[in-house]
Design a protein around this motif. Structure first.
Motif, PDB file in Angstrom:
ATOM      1  N   TRP A   6       0.834  -1.198   0.000  1.00 31.45           N
ATOM      2  CA  TRP A   6       0.000   0.000   0.000  1.00 31.45           C
ATOM      3  C   TRP A   6       0.870   1.250   0.000  1.00 31.45           C
ATOM      4  O   TRP A   6       1.540   1.561   0.982  1.00 31.45           O
ATOM      5  CB  TRP A   6      -0.913   0.014   1.216  1.00 31.45           C
ATOM      6  CG  TRP A   6      -2.085  -0.911   1.115  1.00 31.45           C
ATOM      7  CD1 TRP A   6      -2.183  -2.157   1.638  1.00 31.45           C
ATOM      8  CD2 TRP A   6      -3.318  -0.655   0.443  1.00 31.45           C
ATOM      9  NE1 TRP A   6      -3.407  -2.707   1.332  1.00 31.45           N
ATOM     10  CE2 TRP A   6      -4.129  -1.809   0.600  1.00 31.45           C
ATOM     11  CE3 TRP A   6      -3.820   0.435  -0.277  1.00 31.45           C
ATOM     12  CZ2 TRP A   6      -5.412  -1.899   0.059  1.00 31.45           C
ATOM     13  CZ3 TRP A   6      -5.104   0.345  -0.816  1.00 31.45           C
ATOM     14  CH2 TRP A   6      -5.880  -0.806  -0.649  1.00 31.45           C
ATOM     15  N   VAL A  11      -3.788   4.006  -1.908  1.00 32.30           N
ATOM     16  CA  VAL A  11      -4.700   4.590  -0.910  1.00 32.30           C
ATOM     17  C   VAL A  11      -5.604   5.624  -1.567  1.00 32.30           C
ATOM     18  O   VAL A  11      -6.830   5.639  -1.350  1.00 32.30           O
ATOM     19  CB  VAL A  11      -3.903   5.207   0.253  1.00 32.30           C
ATOM     20  CG1 VAL A  11      -4.862   5.881   1.238  1.00 32.30           C
ATOM     21  CG2 VAL A  11      -3.079   4.149   0.973  1.00 32.30           C
ATOM     22  N   THR A  36      -4.046  10.606   9.879  1.00 30.94           N
ATOM     23  CA  THR A  36      -3.505   9.297   9.506  1.00 30.94           C
ATOM     24  C   THR A  36      -3.740   9.018   8.029  1.00 30.94           C
ATOM     25  O   THR A  36      -2.864   8.477   7.337  1.00 30.94           O
ATOM     26  CB  THR A  36      -4.149   8.193  10.360  1.00 30.94           C
ATOM     27  OG1 THR A  36      -3.892   8.451  11.742  1.00 30.94           O
ATOM     28  CG2 THR A  36      -3.599   6.823   9.995  1.00 30.94           C
ATOM     29  N   TRP A  40      -0.998   8.208   5.150  1.00 29.68           N
ATOM     30  CA  TRP A  40      -1.041   7.058   4.240  1.00 29.68           C
ATOM     31  C   TRP A  40      -0.882   7.500   2.795  1.00 29.68           C
ATOM     32  O   TRP A  40      -0.228   6.830   2.011  1.00 29.68           O
ATOM     33  CB  TRP A  40      -2.367   6.322   4.389  1.00 29.68           C
ATOM     34  CG  TRP A  40      -2.540   5.568   5.670  1.00 29.68           C
ATOM     35  CD1 TRP A  40      -1.596   5.320   6.628  1.00 29.68           C
ATOM     36  CD2 TRP A  40      -3.746   4.956   6.138  1.00 29.68           C
ATOM     37  NE1 TRP A  40      -2.145   4.607   7.662  1.00 29.68           N
ATOM     38  CE2 TRP A  40      -3.450   4.359   7.398  1.00 29.68           C
ATOM     39  CE3 TRP A  40      -5.040   4.862   5.632  1.00 29.68           C
ATOM     40  CZ2 TRP A  40      -4.421   3.675   8.132  1.00 29.68           C
ATOM     41  CZ3 TRP A  40      -6.005   4.179   6.354  1.00 29.68           C
ATOM     42  CH2 TRP A  40      -5.699   3.599   7.591  1.00 29.68           C
ATOM     43  N   GLU A  41      -1.498   8.610   2.448  1.00 29.63           N
ATOM     44  CA  GLU A  41      -1.492   9.048   1.051  1.00 29.63           C
ATOM     45  C   GLU A  41      -0.154   9.640   0.633  1.00 29.63           C
ATOM     46  O   GLU A  41       0.039   9.957  -0.542  1.00 29.63           O
ATOM     47  CB  GLU A  41      -2.639  10.033   0.813  1.00 29.63           C
ATOM     48  CG  GLU A  41      -3.998   9.346   0.953  1.00 29.63           C
ATOM     49  CD  GLU A  41      -5.174  10.237   0.600  1.00 29.63           C
ATOM     50  OE1 GLU A  41      -4.953  11.441   0.316  1.00 29.63           O
ATOM     51  OE2 GLU A  41      -6.317   9.739   0.598  1.00 29.63           O
ATOM     52  N   ALA A  43       2.588   7.769   1.496  1.00 27.44           N
ATOM     53  CA  ALA A  43       3.448   6.579   1.567  1.00 27.44           C
ATOM     54  C   ALA A  43       4.084   6.295   0.207  1.00 27.44           C
ATOM     55  O   ALA A  43       3.487   6.525  -0.843  1.00 27.44           O
ATOM     56  CB  ALA A  43       2.639   5.373   2.030  1.00 27.44           C
ATOM     57  N   VAL A  49       2.534   1.676   3.687  1.00 28.24           N
ATOM     58  CA  VAL A  49       1.683   1.471   4.858  1.00 28.24           C
ATOM     59  C   VAL A  49       1.850   0.019   5.305  1.00 28.24           C
ATOM     60  O   VAL A  49       1.798  -0.905   4.485  1.00 28.24           O
ATOM     61  CB  VAL A  49       0.210   1.754   4.516  1.00 28.24           C
ATOM     62  CG1 VAL A  49      -0.665   1.544   5.751  1.00 28.24           C
ATOM     63  CG2 VAL A  49       0.045   3.160   3.966  1.00 28.24           C
ATOM     64  N   SER A  53      -2.612  -1.147   9.861  1.00 34.12           N
ATOM     65  CA  SER A  53      -3.150  -0.168   8.912  1.00 34.12           C
ATOM     66  C   SER A  53      -3.322  -0.802   7.537  1.00 34.12           C
ATOM     67  O   SER A  53      -4.358  -0.630   6.882  1.00 34.12           O
ATOM     68  CB  SER A  53      -2.219   1.040   8.819  1.00 34.12           C
ATOM     69  OG  SER A  53      -2.123   1.700  10.062  1.00 34.12           O
ATOM     70  N   ALA A  54      -2.305  -1.551   7.094  1.00 36.49           N
ATOM     71  CA  ALA A  54      -2.404  -2.222   5.799  1.00 36.49           C
ATOM     72  C   ALA A  54      -3.511  -3.272   5.812  1.00 36.49           C
ATOM     73  O   ALA A  54      -4.243  -3.437   4.824  1.00 36.49           O
ATOM     74  CB  ALA A  54      -1.066  -2.855   5.437  1.00 36.49           C
TER      75      ALA A  54
END
Length: 429
Positions: A6, A11, A36, A40-41, A43, A49, A53-54
């Motif tokens: 990810w 994401v 958060t 993630w966006e 990553a 990620v 979370s993944a």
């Protein structure tokens, strides 16, 4: 459909293209705070990620309907093709393992969008079913060489396409059943590849598809195949408390009912050794002993009445080595660790393909670690690690080496470091 890693690309594709949500809406849906989601966006491939979370992103991806899934794939493909191969190459360093990873990623970026975007036929014919069956055979043969992790994405994407063809195309009964049968075999091998990659929810979904397709095609042999694969997964998960071995016994019982009256062959030996595995986890020595004896008797019958070339591809791996391997594992489950190690040492690895041989050796290394043979466990374990680094991609095989890693703590830093690197990478994919 799965995501091996990810990054911000995936994401954003999930949030914006598939679900069409704002960051606040998406955060509320997945149970995290908006900061958060923004993290993630951002990553990257080198810092994706990870962890829970993944897993939560995997769960959201699995809930997509067909239309949302198509939007997700299109968004990811557009991003990959826009940035091109140099974008991927920049994330890859120069050692051999990472060059192979680059090859897999590049193949995914170029091949999979083409598979998903190819036009569907207006009508399914026998030739379409034959082409799909040939693709399944190719995937199965490659899996025996390289393991499941490198192939699972391809198989799952092709399965989605096959299901879409069945939903949208016209067909006559004979061609339709042939295509359903081939799609069911594809779902079965996709489930096995997901199992080999430790993607157990995905494996269960693939097996559910396989059961449905086998039922629609009226193919009892395919149903038996799926039952035995799903039973194997259930027994494996039972060892860590994630499933119930009685579930495995129920699936094996169904396979046995469908196989009554069939002539002697490897399928009866496989059903018996699957049954023995479940009894071993349950601690039922009597049931285990009877099932193992049946497996050996049925294998002897198979050698007399069925050449390996006469049996289906999915049964050709049922050899003395396969039966002995599972007998040793079951004896270990029952607590006789020394005997398990002795039986593992006697495996005829020359009978096995590269992937299976690595798996057998991993089990042997774990058995040696369990009885305190540190040097032997290290030798066998390192040979498997080398195979996983160079040519075989199987998260399941790596997981079998976990007892070796624990036993070698403070004894072999090399094994621990190489094991941890493979675990971090997900065995290269």
């Amino acid at each position: 459909m799965i995501v091996n890693r990810w990054t911000g690309v995936e994401v954003k594709a999930l949030r914006m293209a598939a679900l069409r949500m704002t960051q606040d809406e998406f955060a509320a849906q997945v149970g995290y705070e908006p900061p958060t989601i923004r993290k993630w966006e951002k990553a990257t491939a080198s810092r994706p990620v990870r962890g829970k979370s993944a897993q939560d992103l995997d769960s959201e991806l699995a809930r997509l309907n067909d239309q949302q899934a198509q939007r997700f794939r299109a968004a990811v493909a557009d991003d990959s093709l826009t940035m091109g191969a140099p974008h991927i190459a920049r994330e890859v360093e120069g050692d051999e393992v990472k060059r192979r990873e680059f090859g897999v990623l590049l193949g995914t970026a170029i091949v999979l969008p083409a598979v998903n975007s190819a036009p569907f036929p207006s009508r399914i014919g026998i030739a379409d079913a034959q082409r799909l069956a040939a693709n399944v055979e190719d995937i199965a043969q490659r899996e025996q060489i390289v393991g499941g992790t490198a192939l699972v994405q391809t198989a799952v994407d092709e399965l989605e396409r096959a299901k879409a063809v069945l939903e949208t195309c016209a067909f006559e009964e004979q061609a339709g059943k042939a295509f359903m049968r081939a799609a069911g075999e594809l779902a079965t091998i996709a489930g096995w590849l997901a199992y080999d990659s430790e993607m157990h929810p995905l494996a269960r979904r693939c097996y559910a598809d396989a059961f449905a397709l086998a039922n629609q095609a009226g193919d009892e042999e395919l149903t038996v195949h799926v039952c035995l694969n799903a039973a194997h997964q259930a027994t494996t998960l039972s060892r860590s408390g994630q499933a119930n071995p009685h579930r495995a016994l129920g699936l094996i019982g169904r396979a046995q009912d469908l196989s009554r009256g069939r002539p002697p062959g490897r399928v009866h030996a496989l059903m018996a050794i699957r049954e023995a595995q479940a009894y071993g986890v349950l601690g039922d020595r009597t049931g285990f002993g009877k099932a193992v004896a049946t497996a050996w008797r049925e294998l002897d019958f198979a050698f007399e009445h069925e050449s390996s070339g006469e049996c289906p591809r999915w049964l050709q791996f049922v050899t003395t080595t396969e039966i002995r391997c599972h007998e040793a594992r079951g004896i270990g489950d029952l607590g006789d660790l020394a005997k398990a190690a002795t039986l593992s040492a006697g495996l005829a690895l020359e009978q096995a393909g590269a992937r299976n041989a690595a798996n057998y050796r991993a089990g042997w290394a774990a058995a040696l670690a369990n009885v305190g043979d540190i040097e032997g466990a290290a030798d066998q374990g390192l040979s498997v690690i080398t195979d996983l680094e160079r040519e075989i991609s199987s998260t399941r095989t790596l997981k079998l080496l976990a007892p070796v890693r624990d036993a070698l703590q403070g004894y072999s830093d090399e094994f621990r470091q190489r094991f941890d690197e493979l675990e971090r990478r997900g065995t290269t994919v």
